[in-house]
Design a protein around this motif. Sequence first.
Motif, PDB file in Angstrom:
ATOM      1  N   ALA A 218      -1.422  -5.156   2.661  1.00 25.12           N
ATOM      2  CA  ALA A 218      -2.443  -5.618   2.125  1.00 25.12           C
ATOM      3  C   ALA A 218      -2.931  -7.188   2.286  1.00 25.12           C
ATOM      4  O   ALA A 218      -1.696  -7.799   2.177  1.00 25.12           O
ATOM      5  CB  ALA A 218      -2.922  -5.252   0.663  1.00 25.12           C
ATOM      6  N   ALA A 219      -4.292  -7.724   2.478  1.00 22.59           N
ATOM      7  CA  ALA A 219      -4.487  -8.913   2.754  1.00 22.59           C
ATOM      8  C   ALA A 219      -5.726  -9.251   2.200  1.00 22.59           C
ATOM      9  O   ALA A 219      -6.924  -8.494   1.864  1.00 22.59           O
ATOM     10  CB  ALA A 219      -4.302  -9.308   4.125  1.00 22.59           C
ATOM     11  N   ASN A 220      -6.138 -10.483   1.770  1.00 19.56           N
ATOM     12  CA  ASN A 220      -7.443 -11.182   1.644  1.00 19.56           C
ATOM     13  C   ASN A 220      -7.589 -12.669   1.949  1.00 19.56           C
ATOM     14  O   ASN A 220      -6.495 -13.189   2.824  1.00 19.56           O
ATOM     15  CB  ASN A 220      -7.615 -10.956   0.055  1.00 19.56           C
ATOM     16  CG  ASN A 220      -6.520 -11.926  -0.747  1.00 19.56           C
ATOM     17  OD1 ASN A 220      -5.901 -12.938  -0.217  1.00 19.56           O
ATOM     18  ND2 ASN A 220      -6.253 -11.347  -2.071  1.00 19.56           N
TER      19      ASN A 220
ATOM     20  N   TRP B 186       5.040  -6.176   3.203  1.00 23.04           N
ATOM     21  CA  TRP B 186       4.983  -5.042   4.220  1.00 23.04           C
ATOM     22  C   TRP B 186       5.651  -3.955   3.195  1.00 23.04           C
ATOM     23  O   TRP B 186       6.359  -3.966   2.514  1.00 23.04           O
ATOM     24  CB  TRP B 186       5.582  -5.318   5.428  1.00 23.04           C
ATOM     25  CG  TRP B 186       5.247  -6.326   6.331  1.00 23.04           C
ATOM     26  CD1 TRP B 186       5.632  -7.665   6.673  1.00 23.04           C
ATOM     27  CD2 TRP B 186       4.047  -5.983   7.176  1.00 23.04           C
ATOM     28  NE1 TRP B 186       4.856  -8.314   7.558  1.00 23.04           N
ATOM     29  CE2 TRP B 186       3.873  -7.270   7.920  1.00 23.04           C
ATOM     30  CE3 TRP B 186       3.255  -4.903   7.288  1.00 23.04           C
ATOM     31  CZ2 TRP B 186       2.946  -7.298   9.026  1.00 23.04           C
ATOM     32  CZ3 TRP B 186       2.172  -4.996   8.371  1.00 23.04           C
ATOM     33  CH2 TRP B 186       2.095  -5.997   9.287  1.00 23.04           C
ATOM     34  N   THR B 187       5.099  -2.686   3.861  1.00 21.69           N
ATOM     35  CA  THR B 187       5.900  -1.475   3.239  1.00 21.69           C
ATOM     36  C   THR B 187       7.016  -1.323   4.108  1.00 21.69           C
ATOM     37  O   THR B 187       7.358  -2.194   5.029  1.00 21.69           O
ATOM     38  CB  THR B 187       4.744  -0.213   3.666  1.00 21.69           C
ATOM     39  OG1 THR B 187       4.825  -0.232   5.081  1.00 21.69           O
ATOM     40  CG2 THR B 187       3.682  -0.313   3.013  1.00 21.69           C
TER      41      THR B 187
ATOM     42  N   TYR C 166      -2.200   9.711  13.056  1.00 18.36           N
ATOM     43  CA  TYR C 166      -3.075   9.365  11.977  1.00 18.36           C
ATOM     44  C   TYR C 166      -2.093   8.709  10.713  1.00 18.36           C
ATOM     45  O   TYR C 166      -0.825   9.076  10.476  1.00 18.36           O
ATOM     46  CB  TYR C 166      -3.604  10.393  11.325  1.00 18.36           C
ATOM     47  CG  TYR C 166      -4.422  10.348  10.040  1.00 18.36           C
ATOM     48  CD1 TYR C 166      -5.564   9.869   9.983  1.00 18.36           C
ATOM     49  CD2 TYR C 166      -3.873  10.625   8.958  1.00 18.36           C
ATOM     50  CE1 TYR C 166      -6.229   9.638   8.825  1.00 18.36           C
ATOM     51  CE2 TYR C 166      -4.330  10.482   7.654  1.00 18.36           C
ATOM     52  CZ  TYR C 166      -5.746   9.811   7.700  1.00 18.36           C
ATOM     53  OH  TYR C 166      -6.365   9.653   6.335  1.00 18.36           O
ATOM     54  N   VAL C 167      -2.600   7.709  10.115  1.00 17.50           N
ATOM     55  CA  VAL C 167      -1.543   7.146   9.056  1.00 17.50           C
ATOM     56  C   VAL C 167      -2.637   6.915   7.967  1.00 17.50           C
ATOM     57  O   VAL C 167      -3.498   6.060   8.039  1.00 17.50           O
ATOM     58  CB  VAL C 167      -1.042   5.769   9.315  1.00 17.50           C
ATOM     59  CG1 VAL C 167      -0.242   5.166   8.189  1.00 17.50           C
ATOM     60  CG2 VAL C 167       0.084   5.724  10.513  1.00 17.50           C
ATOM     61  N   GLY C 168      -2.314   7.073   6.663  1.00 17.30           N
ATOM     62  CA  GLY C 168      -3.145   6.872   5.657  1.00 17.30           C
ATOM     63  C   GLY C 168      -2.522   6.470   4.430  1.00 17.30           C
ATOM     64  O   GLY C 168      -1.188   6.831   4.071  1.00 17.30           O
ATOM     65  N   TRP C 169      -3.154   5.759   3.582  1.00 20.36           N
ATOM     66  CA  TRP C 169      -2.494   5.029   2.470  1.00 20.36           C
ATOM     67  C   TRP C 169      -3.501   4.823   1.259  1.00 20.36           C
ATOM     68  O   TRP C 169      -4.762   5.229   1.174  1.00 20.36           O
ATOM     69  CB  TRP C 169      -2.044   3.742   2.627  1.00 20.36           C
ATOM     70  CG  TRP C 169      -3.011   2.645   3.245  1.00 20.36           C
ATOM     71  CD1 TRP C 169      -3.693   1.767   2.794  1.00 20.36           C
ATOM     72  CD2 TRP C 169      -3.295   2.520   4.829  1.00 20.36           C
ATOM     73  NE1 TRP C 169      -4.386   0.891   3.428  1.00 20.36           N
ATOM     74  CE2 TRP C 169      -4.281   1.580   4.683  1.00 20.36           C
ATOM     75  CE3 TRP C 169      -2.646   2.978   5.832  1.00 20.36           C
ATOM     76  CZ2 TRP C 169      -4.666   0.775   5.991  1.00 20.36           C
ATOM     77  CZ3 TRP C 169      -3.383   2.655   7.000  1.00 20.36           C
ATOM     78  CH2 TRP C 169      -4.129   1.639   7.131  1.00 20.36           C
ATOM     79  N   TYR C 170      -3.198   4.599  -0.246  1.00 19.19           N
ATOM     80  CA  TYR C 170      -3.744   4.299  -0.964  1.00 19.19           C
ATOM     81  C   TYR C 170      -4.215   3.018  -1.244  1.00 19.19           C
ATOM     82  O   TYR C 170      -3.304   2.027  -1.001  1.00 19.19           O
ATOM     83  CB  TYR C 170      -3.133   4.699  -2.422  1.00 19.19           C
ATOM     84  CG  TYR C 170      -2.953   6.385  -2.470  1.00 19.19           C
ATOM     85  CD1 TYR C 170      -3.891   7.123  -2.794  1.00 19.19           C
ATOM     86  CD2 TYR C 170      -1.655   6.836  -2.491  1.00 19.19           C
ATOM     87  CE1 TYR C 170      -3.700   8.344  -2.606  1.00 19.19           C
ATOM     88  CE2 TYR C 170      -1.367   8.215  -2.439  1.00 19.19           C
ATOM     89  CZ  TYR C 170      -2.462   9.044  -2.520  1.00 19.19           C
ATOM     90  OH  TYR C 170      -2.315  10.264  -2.630  1.00 19.19           O
TER      91      TYR C 170
ATOM     92  N   PRO D 112       0.765  -1.186  -0.032  1.00 17.08           N
ATOM     93  CA  PRO D 112       0.026  -0.059   0.059  1.00 17.08           C
ATOM     94  C   PRO D 112       0.729   1.343  -0.064  1.00 17.08           C
ATOM     95  O   PRO D 112       1.825   1.227   0.915  1.00 17.08           O
ATOM     96  CB  PRO D 112      -0.731  -0.284   1.242  1.00 17.08           C
ATOM     97  CG  PRO D 112      -0.676  -1.450   1.653  1.00 17.08           C
ATOM     98  CD  PRO D 112       0.514  -1.960   1.236  1.00 17.08           C
ATOM     99  N   PRO D 113       0.611   1.876  -0.789  1.00 19.78           N
ATOM    100  CA  PRO D 113       1.460   3.458  -0.999  1.00 19.78           C
ATOM    101  C   PRO D 113       1.096   4.506   0.193  1.00 19.78           C
ATOM    102  O   PRO D 113      -0.113   4.801   0.142  1.00 19.78           O
ATOM    103  CB  PRO D 113       1.177   3.964  -2.238  1.00 19.78           C
ATOM    104  CG  PRO D 113       0.637   2.804  -3.216  1.00 19.78           C
ATOM    105  CD  PRO D 113       0.048   2.051  -2.082  1.00 19.78           C
TER     106      PRO D 113
END
Length: 721
Positions: free
Chosen positions: A592-594, A601-602, A536-540, A522-523
Amino acid sequence: AKDSSGKTSSFNIGSYNTSIVSVGNYTSSSFTVTGLSAGTAQIIVQNSAGGPSQTVYATVGGGTGGISVGETNVTMSPNSSYTVSVTPTTGVSASSTNPSIVSAYVNGGLVVLNSASVSGNATVNVWNSSGGTAQINVTVSSSGGASLTLGMTSVNVAAGGTQFVSVTAVNNYGGTDTFYAQSQNTYIATAYADSLGITVEGRNSGNTQVIVTSGSGKSMSLYVNVTAGSLASPQVQAPMLDYSTATPRVMLYWYDVAGASNYEIERANTNDWIFTGIGITYFGTPQFADSGVVAGSSYVYRIRAVAGSTGPWTETSSIYVEATVVDYPTTAPTNFGGNSNVYEVNLYWDYVPKASYYEIERKDMFGYTTILTSNYTSFTDFDLSPGTNYWYRVRGVKGATDPAYWSAEFYIMTKALDVALLPAPTIYTDASYDNVQLSWSYISGASYYRIEKWNSASYTYDLLAEVSGTSYADWSVSSNAYYEYRVAGVQVVDGSGVVGNFNYAGLYTDVNPNTQPPAETPPIHSYYGTGTTTAYVGWYAVSAAAWYEVSYGTDYYNVLYDNGASTATVYTTYIDLSGLGSGSYNYFKVRAANVNGAGPWTGIYAVSTYTTMYEPAVPSAPYVSGKGYSIANSSIFVDIAWQYVDYASFYIIERSADGGTSWGSLGTPTSTTYRDFDILSDVTYQYRVRAANDSYPNPTGYSGSVSYAVPVMMSVEIGFH
C-alpha cells in the motif's frame, strides 16, 4: 326542417321497427339511432310544419360491428391535420357534423382530420357496414399548445430523385418538438426526417401521402406525386464464396438503386461468356445467393435495376469456386434491430457463423464512424441526444484483412425530452487534507443528484457519483491541491435520467499533517490464472492507503530484489495481470502507498498460468449470497455467486423474469460474484452462468439456475421537526 317562410321548424319521428332500432337524443337539427338487433328498419321523419317526409333506412349488423378509434377527444390548431387510428382498417367511413370547422375522411387504418382557419367544435362520426359506430369530439383552438407546420403541402419528384420539405414543430411548452415521417406507399416514395425537415425520395411513378407526426401527437399530410425518372446502375461488391451450406454458393451484394422496383441477375461462365438469367430480387433486398455453381469453375455476374424500364447492367469481377472451406464470415448479420429511450439505443442482431467479433457503426452528417467492437450480439449506445435520429449498421469479422459484410441499415429515434430541466442547486463546500465535503440545496422533482469532477488531463467533467441525498464526500483527493465540481438534479423520464442544470464549485484541500506511509501489508485473499498469459490477484484494503503497487514477473529473485520485475499502480483492491509466462509459475508481491511513501511489501506469491486455454466446464448452479437495499443507488439488490471454473477468464451471467422462457445478458464479470440492482418488487427472477475465455467467448453450456423472489416493498416517508 324549414317552414314555408324558410325559418327553422321542428320535426317528428314516425313509425319504425322498435325491436331493431331505438331513436332518441333529439336536438333542433338531429336525432340518434341506436341498433338493438340485426335487421333493417325504416324510420319516417316528418316536418312539423307540413310538407314532405323522408325515410331513413337503418341496417343493423350482428353485435356492435366491432369498430373502435384510438382517440375520442382531439384538440387541433387551425389549418392543421391530425390522424386517429381506427379498427377495422377496411370498410370504414367518416364524416364531420361541422365541415366548416373540421373535415374528415378515412385513409387505410386512419381517420384524417383537417381543420379550417376558424376555431370551434365538431363531432366526427365513424361507422362501418356492420353497424358499428364511434365518435371523435374535435376542438379547434388557436391559443397555445403544440403545433406542426410544413414548408409545403405537396411535392413533385422524379423516380430516383429527392425533395426536401422544411418542418416546424412546437411542443406543449413552446419549445422545439421532435417529428418523424411515414410514407403511406413505400413502393412509390419513401421519406426520412432530420432536425430541419423531411426528405422525400421518389421510387416509382404514382401518387401517395407522407404523414408527418410530431412528438406531441400533431400530424399533417404531405401529398407526393412521383414522375418517371432514369434508373442508375447498381453499385456492386465483389462476389463472395459461401461454404456454410452443404454445397458451395456465390453471394452477391449491391446497394439499392433509387426508383427501382426489382433487380435482374445474370451469370456467365468465363469459358464462354454467355450470360443467362438466374434470378430476380426486389427493392430492399439488394443481395442474391447463387447455388447453381460448380467447384473448379470461374463465373462473372451482371445486375441491373428495373422499374417499368430497365437500367444499365453492372458487371462484377470474376470469382473462382474453390472446393476448400473458407474460414471467415460469408453473410451479413440478420434481424438487426433495437429499441430506445431518451438517452440511449439498445441494439441486437443474430449470430454470424465464423465471426470472432462484431463492428458497430453509427452514422451522422459526416458518414459512418465505428463506435464499438464487441464479442456479443447486443450493444447499448449511451449518452445520446433526446428526440434525435440515429442510423446504425453491424458486421461480423474474423480477422482485420478478411472480407466482412454489413447488415442492412437500422434507423431509430430516441424518445423526445418533453419536460422542463430542473434548476441548478446551490452548492456548499468544505475540505480537509484527505477529502472534500460537498452539500447542496434540495430540488423539488429530483429523483437523485449527479456529481461530476473536473479532469484536467482530458479537459472534461467526469462522473464522480450519483446519490439520492444532498451531500457527498470525495476521498479521492490529494492534500494542498485544487479541485472543481459540478452538481445537478436528475429526474427520471421513461426510465432514463434527465440531467438538469449544473451549478459549479471549486476549492483547495488542506495541507496533510500526517507524514507516515501505510503501516500494514495488504492481505491477499485470492489469486489464480485466467489465461495462458493472464492472472487475477485480489486483496483487502488497508487504512491510510491511497493506492497499491504491484511487482511481478517470471523470475522469483527479480521480484524479491526489485531487479527487472514489472510494476503496476492501481487504485482498486485487485489487478488483472497480463504479459505473464505461459504455462508456468509467475511471482508477485503487493504493498500500500500514499503521498507520504509506501508501506511494507507482502510476501512473494506464485500464480500459475495455463499452457493451453481449453473450453471451460459448465459452472455449477449459482446461489443467492446476499440481498438488501442500497442507499447510494436508491434501490434493492440481490447478490449472485458461483464457484470458480478452471480456464475461465470471465463469466456470462444471464437473467430471466418470465420463468426461463427468455433470457437476457447482465454482464461479463471476471470475478465469481455479481450484484443485480435492476430488480423490481414482487417479481421472481432466475439466474444462470456460463464460463468463458478469449478462445471460447460464446460457450454453449449453461449452469443450472437459481431463483430469487423479490419481496413486496413498501415505501414509508418519515418527517422530523
